[in-house]
Write a protein that holds these residues in place. Structure first.
Motif, PDB file in Angstrom:
ATOM      1  N   GLU A  76       0.876  -1.162   0.000  1.00  0.00           N
ATOM      2  CA  GLU A  76       0.000   0.000   0.000  1.00  0.00           C
ATOM      3  C   GLU A  76       0.919   1.221   0.000  1.00  0.00           C
ATOM      4  O   GLU A  76       1.659   1.433   0.962  1.00  0.00           O
ATOM      5  N   ILE A  77       0.864   1.995  -1.065  1.00  0.00           N
ATOM      6  CA  ILE A  77       1.732   3.165  -1.206  1.00  0.00           C
ATOM      7  C   ILE A  77       0.883   4.419  -1.089  1.00  0.00           C
ATOM      8  O   ILE A  77      -0.111   4.584  -1.801  1.00  0.00           O
ATOM      9  N   LEU A  78       1.278   5.290  -0.163  1.00  0.00           N
ATOM     10  CA  LEU A  78       0.562   6.532   0.100  1.00  0.00           C
ATOM     11  C   LEU A  78       1.488   7.705  -0.211  1.00  0.00           C
ATOM     12  O   LEU A  78       2.650   7.696   0.171  1.00  0.00           O
ATOM     13  N   THR A  79       0.965   8.702  -0.904  1.00  0.00           N
ATOM     14  CA  THR A  79       1.736   9.916  -1.086  1.00  0.00           C
ATOM     15  C   THR A  79       0.817  11.123  -0.938  1.00  0.00           C
ATOM     16  O   THR A  79      -0.388  10.971  -0.726  1.00  0.00           O
ATOM     17  N   MET A 101      -3.481  17.497 -10.592  1.00  0.00           N
ATOM     18  CA  MET A 101      -3.307  16.662 -11.787  1.00  0.00           C
ATOM     19  C   MET A 101      -1.833  16.522 -12.159  1.00  0.00           C
ATOM     20  O   MET A 101      -1.355  15.437 -12.509  1.00  0.00           O
ATOM     21  N   GLU A 102      -1.105  17.601 -12.084  1.00  0.00           N
ATOM     22  CA  GLU A 102       0.325  17.525 -12.366  1.00  0.00           C
ATOM     23  C   GLU A 102       1.053  16.763 -11.260  1.00  0.00           C
ATOM     24  O   GLU A 102       2.014  16.020 -11.527  1.00  0.00           O
ATOM     25  N   GLY A 103       0.571  16.945 -10.035  1.00  0.00           N
ATOM     26  CA  GLY A 103       1.206  16.291  -8.899  1.00  0.00           C
ATOM     27  C   GLY A 103       1.096  14.783  -8.951  1.00  0.00           C
ATOM     28  O   GLY A 103       2.083  14.072  -8.712  1.00  0.00           O
ATOM     29  N   ILE A 104      -0.096  14.255  -9.249  1.00  0.00           N
ATOM     30  CA  ILE A 104      -0.248  12.799  -9.268  1.00  0.00           C
ATOM     31  C   ILE A 104       0.582  12.184 -10.379  1.00  0.00           C
ATOM     32  O   ILE A 104       1.203  11.127 -10.202  1.00  0.00           O
ATOM     33  N   ASN A 105       0.649  12.830 -11.521  1.00  0.00           N
ATOM     34  CA  ASN A 105       1.445  12.281 -12.624  1.00  0.00           C
ATOM     35  C   ASN A 105       2.928  12.237 -12.269  1.00  0.00           C
ATOM     36  O   ASN A 105       3.622  11.253 -12.548  1.00  0.00           O
ATOM     37  N   GLY A 106       3.424  13.295 -11.621  1.00  0.00           N
ATOM     38  CA  GLY A 106       4.816  13.299 -11.193  1.00  0.00           C
ATOM     39  C   GLY A 106       5.091  12.247 -10.137  1.00  0.00           C
ATOM     40  O   GLY A 106       6.116  11.557 -10.180  1.00  0.00           O
ATOM     41  N   SER A 107       4.185  12.107  -9.185  1.00  0.00           N
ATOM     42  CA  SER A 107       4.386  11.114  -8.129  1.00  0.00           C
ATOM     43  C   SER A 107       4.406   9.700  -8.686  1.00  0.00           C
ATOM     44  O   SER A 107       5.251   8.882  -8.293  1.00  0.00           O
ATOM     45  N   LEU A 108       3.499   9.392  -9.586  1.00  0.00           N
ATOM     46  CA  LEU A 108       3.475   8.043 -10.162  1.00  0.00           C
ATOM     47  C   LEU A 108       4.759   7.750 -10.927  1.00  0.00           C
ATOM     48  O   LEU A 108       5.296   6.636 -10.867  1.00  0.00           O
ATOM     49  N   THR A 113       5.067   3.411 -10.395  1.00  0.00           N
ATOM     50  CA  THR A 113       3.842   2.638 -10.253  1.00  0.00           C
ATOM     51  C   THR A 113       2.739   3.275 -11.074  1.00  0.00           C
ATOM     52  O   THR A 113       2.811   4.455 -11.435  1.00  0.00           O
ATOM     53  N   ASP A 114       1.710   2.485 -11.383  1.00  0.00           N
ATOM     54  CA  ASP A 114       0.581   2.992 -12.157  1.00  0.00           C
ATOM     55  C   ASP A 114      -0.461   3.676 -11.279  1.00  0.00           C
ATOM     56  O   ASP A 114      -1.317   4.402 -11.795  1.00  0.00           O
ATOM     57  N   TYR A 115      -0.402   3.416  -9.974  1.00  0.00           N
ATOM     58  CA  TYR A 115      -1.402   3.989  -9.066  1.00  0.00           C
ATOM     59  C   TYR A 115      -0.830   4.051  -7.665  1.00  0.00           C
ATOM     60  O   TYR A 115       0.115   3.340  -7.320  1.00  0.00           O
ATOM     61  N   VAL A 116      -1.391   4.927  -6.841  1.00  0.00           N
ATOM     62  CA  VAL A 116      -1.129   4.903  -5.396  1.00  0.00           C
ATOM     63  C   VAL A 116      -2.399   4.446  -4.709  1.00  0.00           C
ATOM     64  O   VAL A 116      -3.512   4.622  -5.228  1.00  0.00           O
ATOM     65  N   ASP A 117      -2.240   3.851  -3.569  1.00  0.00           N
ATOM     66  CA  ASP A 117      -3.410   3.342  -2.850  1.00  0.00           C
ATOM     67  C   ASP A 117      -4.203   4.471  -2.199  1.00  0.00           C
ATOM     68  O   ASP A 117      -5.435   4.454  -2.228  1.00  0.00           O
ATOM     69  N   VAL A 118      -3.500   5.447  -1.623  1.00  0.00           N
ATOM     70  CA  VAL A 118      -4.180   6.597  -1.024  1.00  0.00           C
ATOM     71  C   VAL A 118      -3.427   7.863  -1.445  1.00  0.00           C
ATOM     72  O   VAL A 118      -2.219   7.963  -1.238  1.00  0.00           O
ATOM     73  N   TYR A 119      -4.168   8.799  -2.034  1.00  0.00           N
ATOM     74  CA  TYR A 119      -3.599  10.090  -2.421  1.00  0.00           C
ATOM     75  C   TYR A 119      -4.113  11.114  -1.422  1.00  0.00           C
ATOM     76  O   TYR A 119      -5.327  11.284  -1.257  1.00  0.00           O
ATOM     77  N   GLN A 120      -3.200  11.803  -0.738  1.00  0.00           N
ATOM     78  CA  GLN A 120      -3.568  12.611   0.413  1.00  0.00           C
ATOM     79  C   GLN A 120      -3.325  14.101   0.194  1.00  0.00           C
ATOM     80  O   GLN A 120      -2.283  14.492  -0.330  1.00  0.00           O
TER      81      GLN A 120
END
Length: 337
Positions: A76-79, A101-108, A113-120
Motif C-alpha cells: 500500500e503506497i501513500l503519497t 493533476m500535475e502532482g499525481i502524474n509526477g508522483s506516479l 507505479t501505475d497507481y497509489v493506494d491513497v492520495y492525500q
C-alpha cells in the motif's frame, strides 16, 4: 504484523507504516535507505508513506527505486500533494486542479507505479475552493491513478465538509494523517470523534514526538551530535523546540520505570501508546538505519494496562498539548511558496 481496515473502506494497511519524511534524500546514503525499506518488509510492513515535497521529490524517487522489485499488489503506497515542489513557482503548491493533476502524474512517475493506494491532501488549501479540490481528487480516482483519498492535519469541520463532498462525488475519504503522541494529543477532543462518525481512520505521524519520546535527549544536557535536537534552535522548528524544553525532557525520563515494568524501551512504549487509540489504524515510523526500525517496531503490539496508562497521564500531566484549536493554529494560512 497486523493489518487493519482503513476507515470504512475494504483496504487494509499494516499497523506500522514506514515513512520517509526525513530519511530518504540528499543527506541519506541510498544503500542505507534501501536497507531500511528491506527491513520494513522483513518486519511485515506493507504500507509506505511519502510525499512529493519530501526532499523536493527525491524521497518519492528513492522509495520507488527501493520498492521496484516488490510485488505491487502486496504493498500500500501513500503519497501527498500540497506543499511546494520544483522551482516553487506560483502554481507549484496548493490543491488546485492544475497542481493535483500535475502532482499525481509526477508522483506516479517517481514511484514507478501505475497507481497509489491513497492520495492525500497534505494540508488544507485556503486559496482553492474545496469543491475544486474534491472534484480533482475524484477525477484522479476515476482515472485509476489513486484508489482512495486521504487528508493530513485537517480540522474537524474541514473533515466533515470534505467527507460530504467525497460522498456526493462517489469516492471514499478514508484517512486523516495528523501528528499524535503522548505529548501532542490535540486530535482527541474533536478530530477523533468526528472521524469515528465519518468512517475515517487516523494514520498518525511522529508518535515518538520527533524522537523526544525515545529518551535520547536529557534535561540540562547537550543533545547528541548529529541529532535533530542538536540543531533545533538554529533550524527554527517550533514543534521540536516545544518538546525540547527541560521540563518536558524531565517528564519523559520519568517514564522509564513505566517502560521497564512492561519490558519495553521508551520508543516502544510511545509507539504502543499511540496505537491504543481505537481510531488510529496505523502509526508512521521512520529510520535512517535498519536497527533503529527494528528496535522501535518490536513493541508495537505491547499491551499497556490501564494502570500504566494512568501513570503516563500522571507523569506527563501539564506538559501535554491537548487544545483542539492547535490543529488550525499550526496549519498554513496560505499556500507556501
Amino acid at each position: 504484523m497486523e493489518y487493519v481496515r482503513l476507515g470504512a473502506s475494504g483496504l487494509k494497511v499494516s499497523r506500522v507504516v514506514y515513512g520517509n519524511w526525513l530519511t530518504h534524500g540528499p543527506h541519506t546514503d541510498r544503500a542505507d535507505a534501501f536497507a531500511c525499506v528491506r527491513a520494513a518488509r522483513d518486519l511485515g510492513i506493507s504500507t509506505f508513506d511519502t510525499a512529493d515535497a519530501y526532499a523536493n521529490t527525491e524521497a518519492e524517487s528513492v522509495l520507488g527505486e527501493a520498492l521496484q522489485h516488490e510485488r505491487r499488489e502486496s504493498l500500500e503506497i501513500l503519497t501527498k500533494v500540497y506543499n511546494p515542489i520544483g522551482p516553487r513557482g506560483h502554481n507549484d503548491s496548493g490543491l488546485s486542479r492544475k497542481h493535483i493533476m500535475e502532482g499525481i502524474n509526477g508522483s506516479l512517475r517517481r514511484l514507478r507505479t501505475d497507481y497509489v493506494d491513497v492520495y492525500q491532501a497534505h494540508r488544507f488549501d485556503t486559496e482553492t475552493p474545496l469543491e475544486e479540490t474534491m472534484r480533482a481528487m475524484a477525477d484522479v480516482v476515476r482515472q485509476g491513478k489513486a484508489l482512495y483519498i486521504g487528508v493530513s492535519e485537517w480540522t474537524a469541520d474541514q473533515l466533515r465538509r470534505g467527507a460530504d463532498l467525497a460522498r456526493q462525488l462517489g469516492i471514499q475519504l478514508v484517512s486523516n494523517q495528523p501528528q499524535y503522541s503522548m505529548l501532542w494529543r490535540v486530535i482527541e477532543q474533536e478530530v477523533v470523534p468526528t472521524c469515528e462518525q465519518l468512517g475515517i481512520s487516523q494514520i498518525v505521524w511522529s508518535p515518538l514526538a520527533q524522537g523526544v519520546l525515545t529518551g535520547k535527549y536529557l534535561p540540562d544536557a547537550r543533545p547528541p551530535g548529529g541529532s535533530r535536537g542538536a540543531g533545533a534552535a538554529e533550524s527554527g522548528e517550533p514543534l521540536l523546540n516545544r518538546f525540547m524544553q527541560p521540563e518536558v525532557l524531565r517528564r519523559v525520563q520519568r517514564l522509564r520505570p513505566v517502560a521497564d515494568a512492561l519490558g519495553l524501551s521508551l520508543a516502544q512504549l510511545a509507539l504502543a501508546w499511540a496505537l491504543k487509540n481505537r481510531n488510529v489504524a496505523a502509526a508512521i515510523v521512520g529510520a535512517s538505519r535498519p536497527e533503529q526500525l527494528k528496535e522501535s517496531v518490536a513493541g508495537w503490539k505491547a499491551n499497556i494496562p490501564p494502570d500504566a496508562m494512568a501513570r503516563i497521564d500522571e507523569i506527563l500531566a501539564d506538559v501535554v498539548e491537548r487544545r483542539p484549536e492547535m490543529t488550525a493554529a499550526m496549519a498554513p494560512k496560505r499556500r507556501p511558496t
